[in-house]
Design an enzyme around this catalytic site. Structure first.
Site, mmCIF file in Angstrom:
data_model
loop_
_atom_site.group_PDB
_atom_site.id
_atom_site.type_symbol
_atom_site.label_atom_id
_atom_site.label_comp_id
_atom_site.label_asym_id
_atom_site.label_seq_id
_atom_site.Cartn_x
_atom_site.Cartn_y
_atom_site.Cartn_z
ATOM 1 N N ARG A 132 0.836 -1.193 0.000
ATOM 2 C CA ARG A 132 0.000 0.000 0.000
ATOM 3 C C ARG A 132 0.877 1.251 0.000
ATOM 4 N NH1 ARG A 132 -1.906 1.045 4.292
ATOM 5 N NH2 ARG A 132 -1.269 -0.758 5.510
ATOM 6 N N TYR A 150 -1.456 -3.451 -6.834
ATOM 7 C CA TYR A 150 -1.194 -4.308 -5.674
ATOM 8 C C TYR A 150 -2.193 -4.154 -4.530
ATOM 9 C CZ TYR A 150 1.741 -7.405 -2.905
ATOM 10 O OH TYR A 150 2.209 -8.485 -2.200
ATOM 11 N N GLY A 151 -2.681 -5.270 -4.023
ATOM 12 C CA GLY A 151 -3.430 -5.358 -2.757
ATOM 13 C C GLY A 151 -4.421 -4.242 -2.524
ATOM 14 N N LYS A 207 -9.689 -2.189 1.536
ATOM 15 C CA LYS A 207 -9.420 -1.032 2.396
ATOM 16 C C LYS A 207 -10.222 0.195 1.960
ATOM 17 C CE LYS A 207 -6.372 -3.476 4.535
ATOM 18 N NZ LYS A 207 -6.537 -3.908 5.906
ATOM 19 N N HIS A 241 -10.603 -2.221 11.450
ATOM 20 C CA HIS A 241 -9.495 -3.074 10.958
ATOM 21 C C HIS A 241 -9.301 -4.203 11.976
ATOM 22 C CE1 HIS A 241 -5.026 -3.193 9.441
ATOM 23 N NE2 HIS A 241 -5.798 -4.022 8.771
ATOM 24 N N SER A 283 -1.385 -3.441 10.367
ATOM 25 C CA SER A 283 -1.024 -4.328 9.263
ATOM 26 C C SER A 283 0.217 -5.159 9.601
ATOM 27 C CB SER A 283 -0.755 -3.499 8.019
ATOM 28 O OG SER A 283 -1.877 -2.702 7.730
ATOM 29 N N ALA A 284 0.145 -6.445 9.245
ATOM 30 C CA ALA A 284 1.255 -7.388 9.459
ATOM 31 C C ALA A 284 1.666 -7.495 10.927
ATOM 32 C CB ALA A 284 2.443 -7.049 8.568
ATOM 33 N N CYS A 285 0.677 -7.425 11.823
ATOM 34 C CA CYS A 285 0.943 -7.575 13.257
ATOM 35 C C CYS A 285 0.245 -8.793 13.845
ATOM 36 C CB CYS A 285 0.543 -6.322 14.004
ATOM 37 S SG CYS A 285 1.668 -4.944 13.691
ATOM 38 N N THR A 305 -4.095 -12.425 11.101
ATOM 39 C CA THR A 305 -4.408 -13.714 10.472
ATOM 40 C C THR A 305 -4.030 -14.867 11.405
ATOM 41 O OG1 THR A 305 -4.000 -12.700 8.334
ATOM 42 C CG2 THR A 305 -4.096 -15.097 8.388
ATOM 43 N N ASP A 317 -9.388 -9.576 8.879
ATOM 44 C CA ASP A 317 -8.888 -8.234 8.574
ATOM 45 C C ASP A 317 -9.879 -7.104 8.846
ATOM 46 O OD1 ASP A 317 -6.599 -6.758 7.617
ATOM 47 O OD2 ASP A 317 -7.701 -6.343 5.772
ATOM 48 N N ARG A 367 2.003 -12.074 -0.504
ATOM 49 C CA ARG A 367 0.717 -12.467 0.077
ATOM 50 C C ARG A 367 0.091 -13.642 -0.658
ATOM 51 N NH1 ARG A 367 -1.765 -8.628 4.119
ATOM 52 N NH2 ARG A 367 -0.141 -7.084 4.406
ATOM 53 N N ARG A 400 2.655 -3.785 17.809
ATOM 54 C CA ARG A 400 3.956 -4.448 17.807
ATOM 55 C C ARG A 400 4.873 -3.554 18.631
ATOM 56 N NH1 ARG A 400 6.790 -7.924 13.993
ATOM 57 N NH2 ARG A 400 4.879 -8.310 12.854
ATOM 58 N N ASP A 415 0.177 -20.233 21.838
ATOM 59 C CA ASP A 415 0.151 -19.906 23.265
ATOM 60 C C ASP A 415 -0.635 -18.631 23.556
ATOM 61 O OD1 ASP A 415 1.539 -22.020 24.731
ATOM 62 O OD2 ASP A 415 3.229 -21.510 23.422
HETATM 63 P P1 GTP Z 1 -2.650 -7.342 7.391
HETATM 64 O O1 GTP Z 1 -3.155 -8.417 6.528
HETATM 65 O O2 GTP Z 1 -1.485 -6.585 6.802
HETATM 66 O O3 GTP Z 1 -3.683 -6.401 7.914
HETATM 67 O O4 GTP Z 1 -1.953 -7.978 8.670
HETATM 68 P P2 GTP Z 1 -2.213 -9.151 9.706
HETATM 69 O O5 GTP Z 1 -2.349 -8.490 11.042
HETATM 70 O O6 GTP Z 1 -3.251 -10.105 9.301
HETATM 71 O O7 GTP Z 1 -0.787 -9.809 9.621
HETATM 72 P P3 GTP Z 1 -0.296 -11.282 9.858
HETATM 73 O O8 GTP Z 1 -1.177 -12.095 10.734
HETATM 74 O O9 GTP Z 1 -0.011 -11.886 8.568
HETATM 75 O O10 GTP Z 1 1.057 -10.915 10.648
HETATM 76 C C1 GTP Z 1 2.168 -11.618 10.426
HETATM 77 C C2 GTP Z 1 3.321 -11.128 11.280
HETATM 78 O O11 GTP Z 1 3.039 -11.199 12.656
HETATM 79 C C3 GTP Z 1 4.503 -12.052 11.039
HETATM 80 O O12 GTP Z 1 5.689 -11.290 11.077
HETATM 81 C C4 GTP Z 1 4.426 -13.011 12.230
HETATM 82 O O13 GTP Z 1 5.647 -13.588 12.492
HETATM 83 C C5 GTP Z 1 3.954 -12.076 13.318
HETATM 84 N N1 GTP Z 1 3.226 -12.761 14.399
HETATM 85 C C6 GTP Z 1 1.946 -13.202 14.358
HETATM 86 N N2 GTP Z 1 1.586 -13.734 15.544
HETATM 87 C C7 GTP Z 1 2.666 -13.587 16.353
HETATM 88 C C8 GTP Z 1 2.934 -13.909 17.713
HETATM 89 O O14 GTP Z 1 2.090 -14.425 18.438
HETATM 90 N N3 GTP Z 1 4.161 -13.607 18.190
HETATM 91 C C9 GTP Z 1 5.115 -12.999 17.435
HETATM 92 N N4 GTP Z 1 6.300 -12.723 17.982
HETATM 93 N N5 GTP Z 1 4.903 -12.691 16.135
HETATM 94 C C10 GTP Z 1 3.708 -12.968 15.624
HETATM 95 C C1 SPV Z 2 -3.032 -4.217 5.282
HETATM 96 O O1 SPV Z 2 -2.025 -3.606 4.871
HETATM 97 O O2 SPV Z 2 -3.568 -3.941 6.384
HETATM 98 C C2 SPV Z 2 -3.601 -5.326 4.501
HETATM 99 C C3 SPV Z 2 -3.044 -5.585 3.174
HETATM 100 O O3 SPV Z 2 -4.505 -5.976 4.969
HETATM 101 S S1 SPV Z 2 -3.702 -4.553 1.938
HETATM 102 O O4 SPV Z 2 -4.954 -5.149 1.476
HETATM 103 O O5 SPV Z 2 -2.715 -4.498 0.846
HETATM 104 O O6 SPV Z 2 -3.939 -3.248 2.469
HETATM 105 MN MN MN Z 3 -5.165 -5.220 6.977
#
Ligand code: GTP
Ligand code: SPV
Ligand code: MN
Length: 599
Positions: free
Chosen positions: A74, A214-215, A223, A243, A265-267, A270, A292, A384, A415, A510
């Protein structure tokens, strides 16, 4: 060109005709969302080298795409909220006046689909027959977007049938911004990074995205519609677009509790949404409603009801493995699209973290030979998978219930390497809004920017709120007054690190231990102690079966440093100053009582 359009919705027809005149595509294709349509487009993409069919014995019905290396995430700096006033967009959004943006787009997009087919994708966000569902129609010149939208949203003839002649829809315009001259060969991933613009017109409920494929930049139901425009609809109509993931927790007794959680995002949304509890916690089970986005409104009895507007997962690939997320691995085991991951010699996909040992040879996400130790990543950090919800083995039985599911608790998490404890419960709704509003998180690869930088990300909505963030926070207070009882709110952080730089908390499965404490709190079965930050679990309050986690580590994980917390309130103040007179009074009061608790 427009013979026999499959609708008599006059607004839709006018808009499509106008788009044809302006964008000048070679052809128009009204999508019916059928499998045959998607297969034909994919075959064409494979034929011209824009997609790779994965080995059907390893990954049936699945395809790999490689984006332009300049178009991988994004682009928040190119994302605009074009409101009538600066006050309406607020201090956290990029603003361009609607008329100025439209003039710019008209210039930019004149003839932008030359040499291409313009697809018209009618789609629905949300379950069939749900009063919460919303119809959108996306125009795009990207067949990749068409096959992706078919997974992420509901696309089908029934959408136009239900829309009728006068039904409401959100028009979404998308172009990759690369018209083709006669005879010119197309690139595998056409895009126009220099000119990329993702524009939202909240008053009109209208979206235009140009230059990126992209995405979230290009799959406009996600989004752009389901968060930015939906947040504005929610403000006007009394609901919330968040979100958030939604999951169900089943206790050994059969008791069912739904939880919604907002992480940036990416925290880990999923992962958390598809959590597999440790075997030692017999009888506890987690089911997935969404990973999401959540749309939430008060139900008939004043309870909080939520739906997942999406039909698929657009999940971060790196780090996903049979160990960290077996459900996501199963979800993308067939009928899935992959973008910017690596290709194995036997025609399957690979990414960092999928296996402990990388394969001896791969083709990386940019199409180059890759061997372990070559010093490059095989998959892009924001690569992705796009997988249908229906592929998910732990899908909740009510995931597509038109009435949604009743949400009993809300979690906010970021994070955070330091300072923030594993879990805390807010004292009440107002304190919960404060914890969400002041959420901080270290930047990830999901958007441009320096990875690791700490930024304030209120409610994990900073890039996704379609109006003034302060008014959005105010809306939370207004919203809660319409609930019989606002749900308890929690703050979580899986990412705290010790002095050795390692994560203090094992995370993943856990996290069920945290979830169990949350659920036990919801049902009044477990205690908590008061602290300046919120209500904290005691060591003895956790279910430790199957995990050797010493009390010393727990104390480190849960520790609060008053001086650092005091310092953090200054950062909260910095955010609040930006909100000026729009800041809800409740949040000023919350900050004052937090400061008082810290002395
Ligand atoms: P978007 O799709 O971007 O909105 O993000 P999301 O929140 O769905 O991201 P996703 O679940 O794919 O996050 C993946 C990241 O979180 C990776 O770097 C994982 O390693 C990290 N992660 C997920 N769960 C944990 C956890 O319990 N502990 C740690 N240390 N990292 C985690
Ligand atoms: C995010 O960045 O929070 C996502 C991926 O879920 S995207 O759909 O590319 O925004
Ligand atoms: Mn997202």
């Amino acid at each position: 060109m427009m013979e026999n359009p499959p609708t008599r919705n006059s607004r839709l027809l006018r808009w499509v005709n106008k788009s044809v005149r302006l964008f000048k595509p070679d052809a128009v294709h009204w999508c019916d969302g059928s499998k045959a349509e998607s297969e034909a487009l994919l075959a064409e993409l494979v034929g011209r080298g824009a997609a790779i069919r994965l080995n059907p014995a390893k990954r049936p019905d699945s395809f790999l795409f490689r984006s332009d290396p300049r178009d991988v995430a994004r682009m928040e700096s190119r994302t605009f909220v074009c409101s009538q006033s600066a006050d309406a967009a607020g201090p956290t959004n990029n603003l361009v006046e609607p008329e100025a943006m439209k003039a710019r787009l008209e210039r930019l997009m004149a003839g932008c689909m030359r040499g291409r087919t313009m697809f018209v994708i009618p789609f629905r966000m949300g379950p069939a027959g749900s009063p919460m569902s919303i119809t959108g129609v996306q125009i795009t010149d990207s067949p990749y977007v068409v096959v992706s939208m078919r997974i992420m949203a509901h696309v089908g003839r029934d959408v136009l049938r239900d829309l009728g002649e006068r039904g409401f829809f959100v028009p979404c315009v998308h172009s990759v911004g690369r018209p083709l001259a006669p005879g010119e060969t197309d690139s595998a991933w056409p895009c126009n990074p220099e000119e990329t613009v993702i524009a939202h017109f909240p008053e009109e409920r209208y979206i235009v995205s140009y230059g990126s494929g992209y995405g979230g930049n290009a799959l406009l139901g996600k989004k752009c519609l389901a968060l930015r425009i939906a947040s504005v609809l929610g403000r006007d109509q009394g609901w919330l677009a968040e979100h958030m993931l939604i999951l169900g927790v089943e206790a050994p007794s059969g008791e069912k509790t739904y939880v919604a959680a907002a992480f940036p995002s990416a925290c880990g949304k999923t992962n958390f949404a598809m959590l597999v509890p440790p075997a030692s916690m017999h009888g506890w089970k987690v089911t997935t409603v969404g990973d999401d986005i959540a749309w939430m409104r008060p139900g008939p009895a004043g309870e909080l009801r939520a739906i997942n507007p999406e039909s698929g997962f657009f999940g971060v690939a790196p780090g996903t493995s049979v160990r960290t997320n077996p459900n996501a691995m199963a979800a993308c085991s067939h009928g899935s699209l992959f973008t910017n991951v690596a290709l194995t010699d036997d025609g399957d996909v690979w990414w960092e973290g999928m296996t402990d040992e990388p394969p001896a040879h791969l083709i990386d996400w940019q199409g180059h030979d890759w061997t372990p130790g070559c010093g490059r990543l095989a998959a892009h950090p924001n690569s992705r998978f796009t997988a249908p919800l229906s592929n998910c083995p732990c899908l909740d039985a009510s995931a597509c219930d038109p009435e949604g599911v009743p949400v009993a608790a809300i979690l906010y998490g970021g994070r955070r390497m330091s300072d923030i404890p594993l879990v805390a419960q807010a004292f009440n709704w107002s304190h919960g809004v404060y914890l969400g509003a002041t959420l901080g998180s270290e930047q990830t690869a999901a958007a441009e920017g320096r990875v690791g930088d700490l930024r304030r990300d209120p409610m994990a909505m900073l890039p996704f709120c379609g109006y003034n963030m302060a008014d959005y926070l105010r809306h939370h207070f207004k919203f809660a007054r319409r609930l019989a009882e606002p749900p308890p709110v929690f703050h979580v952080n899986w990412f705290r690190k010790g002095a050795d730089g390692k994560f203090l908390w094992p995370g993943y499965g856990d996290n069920m231990r945290v979830l169990r404490w949350v659920v036990d709190r919801v049902h009044g079965r477990v205690g908590a102690r008061e602290s300046a930050f919120g209500l904290l679990p005691r060591y003895a309050d956790f279910d430790w079966r199957g995990l050797d986690f010493p009390e010393g580590s727990w104390n480190e994980l849960m520790s609060l440093d008053r001086d650092r917390l005091r310092l953090a309130t200054l950062q909260h103040e910095e955010l609040f100053l930006k909100f000026a007179e729009h800041l809800p009074r409740e949040l000023t009061c919350e900050r004052e009582s937090l400061i008082a608790r810290l002395y």
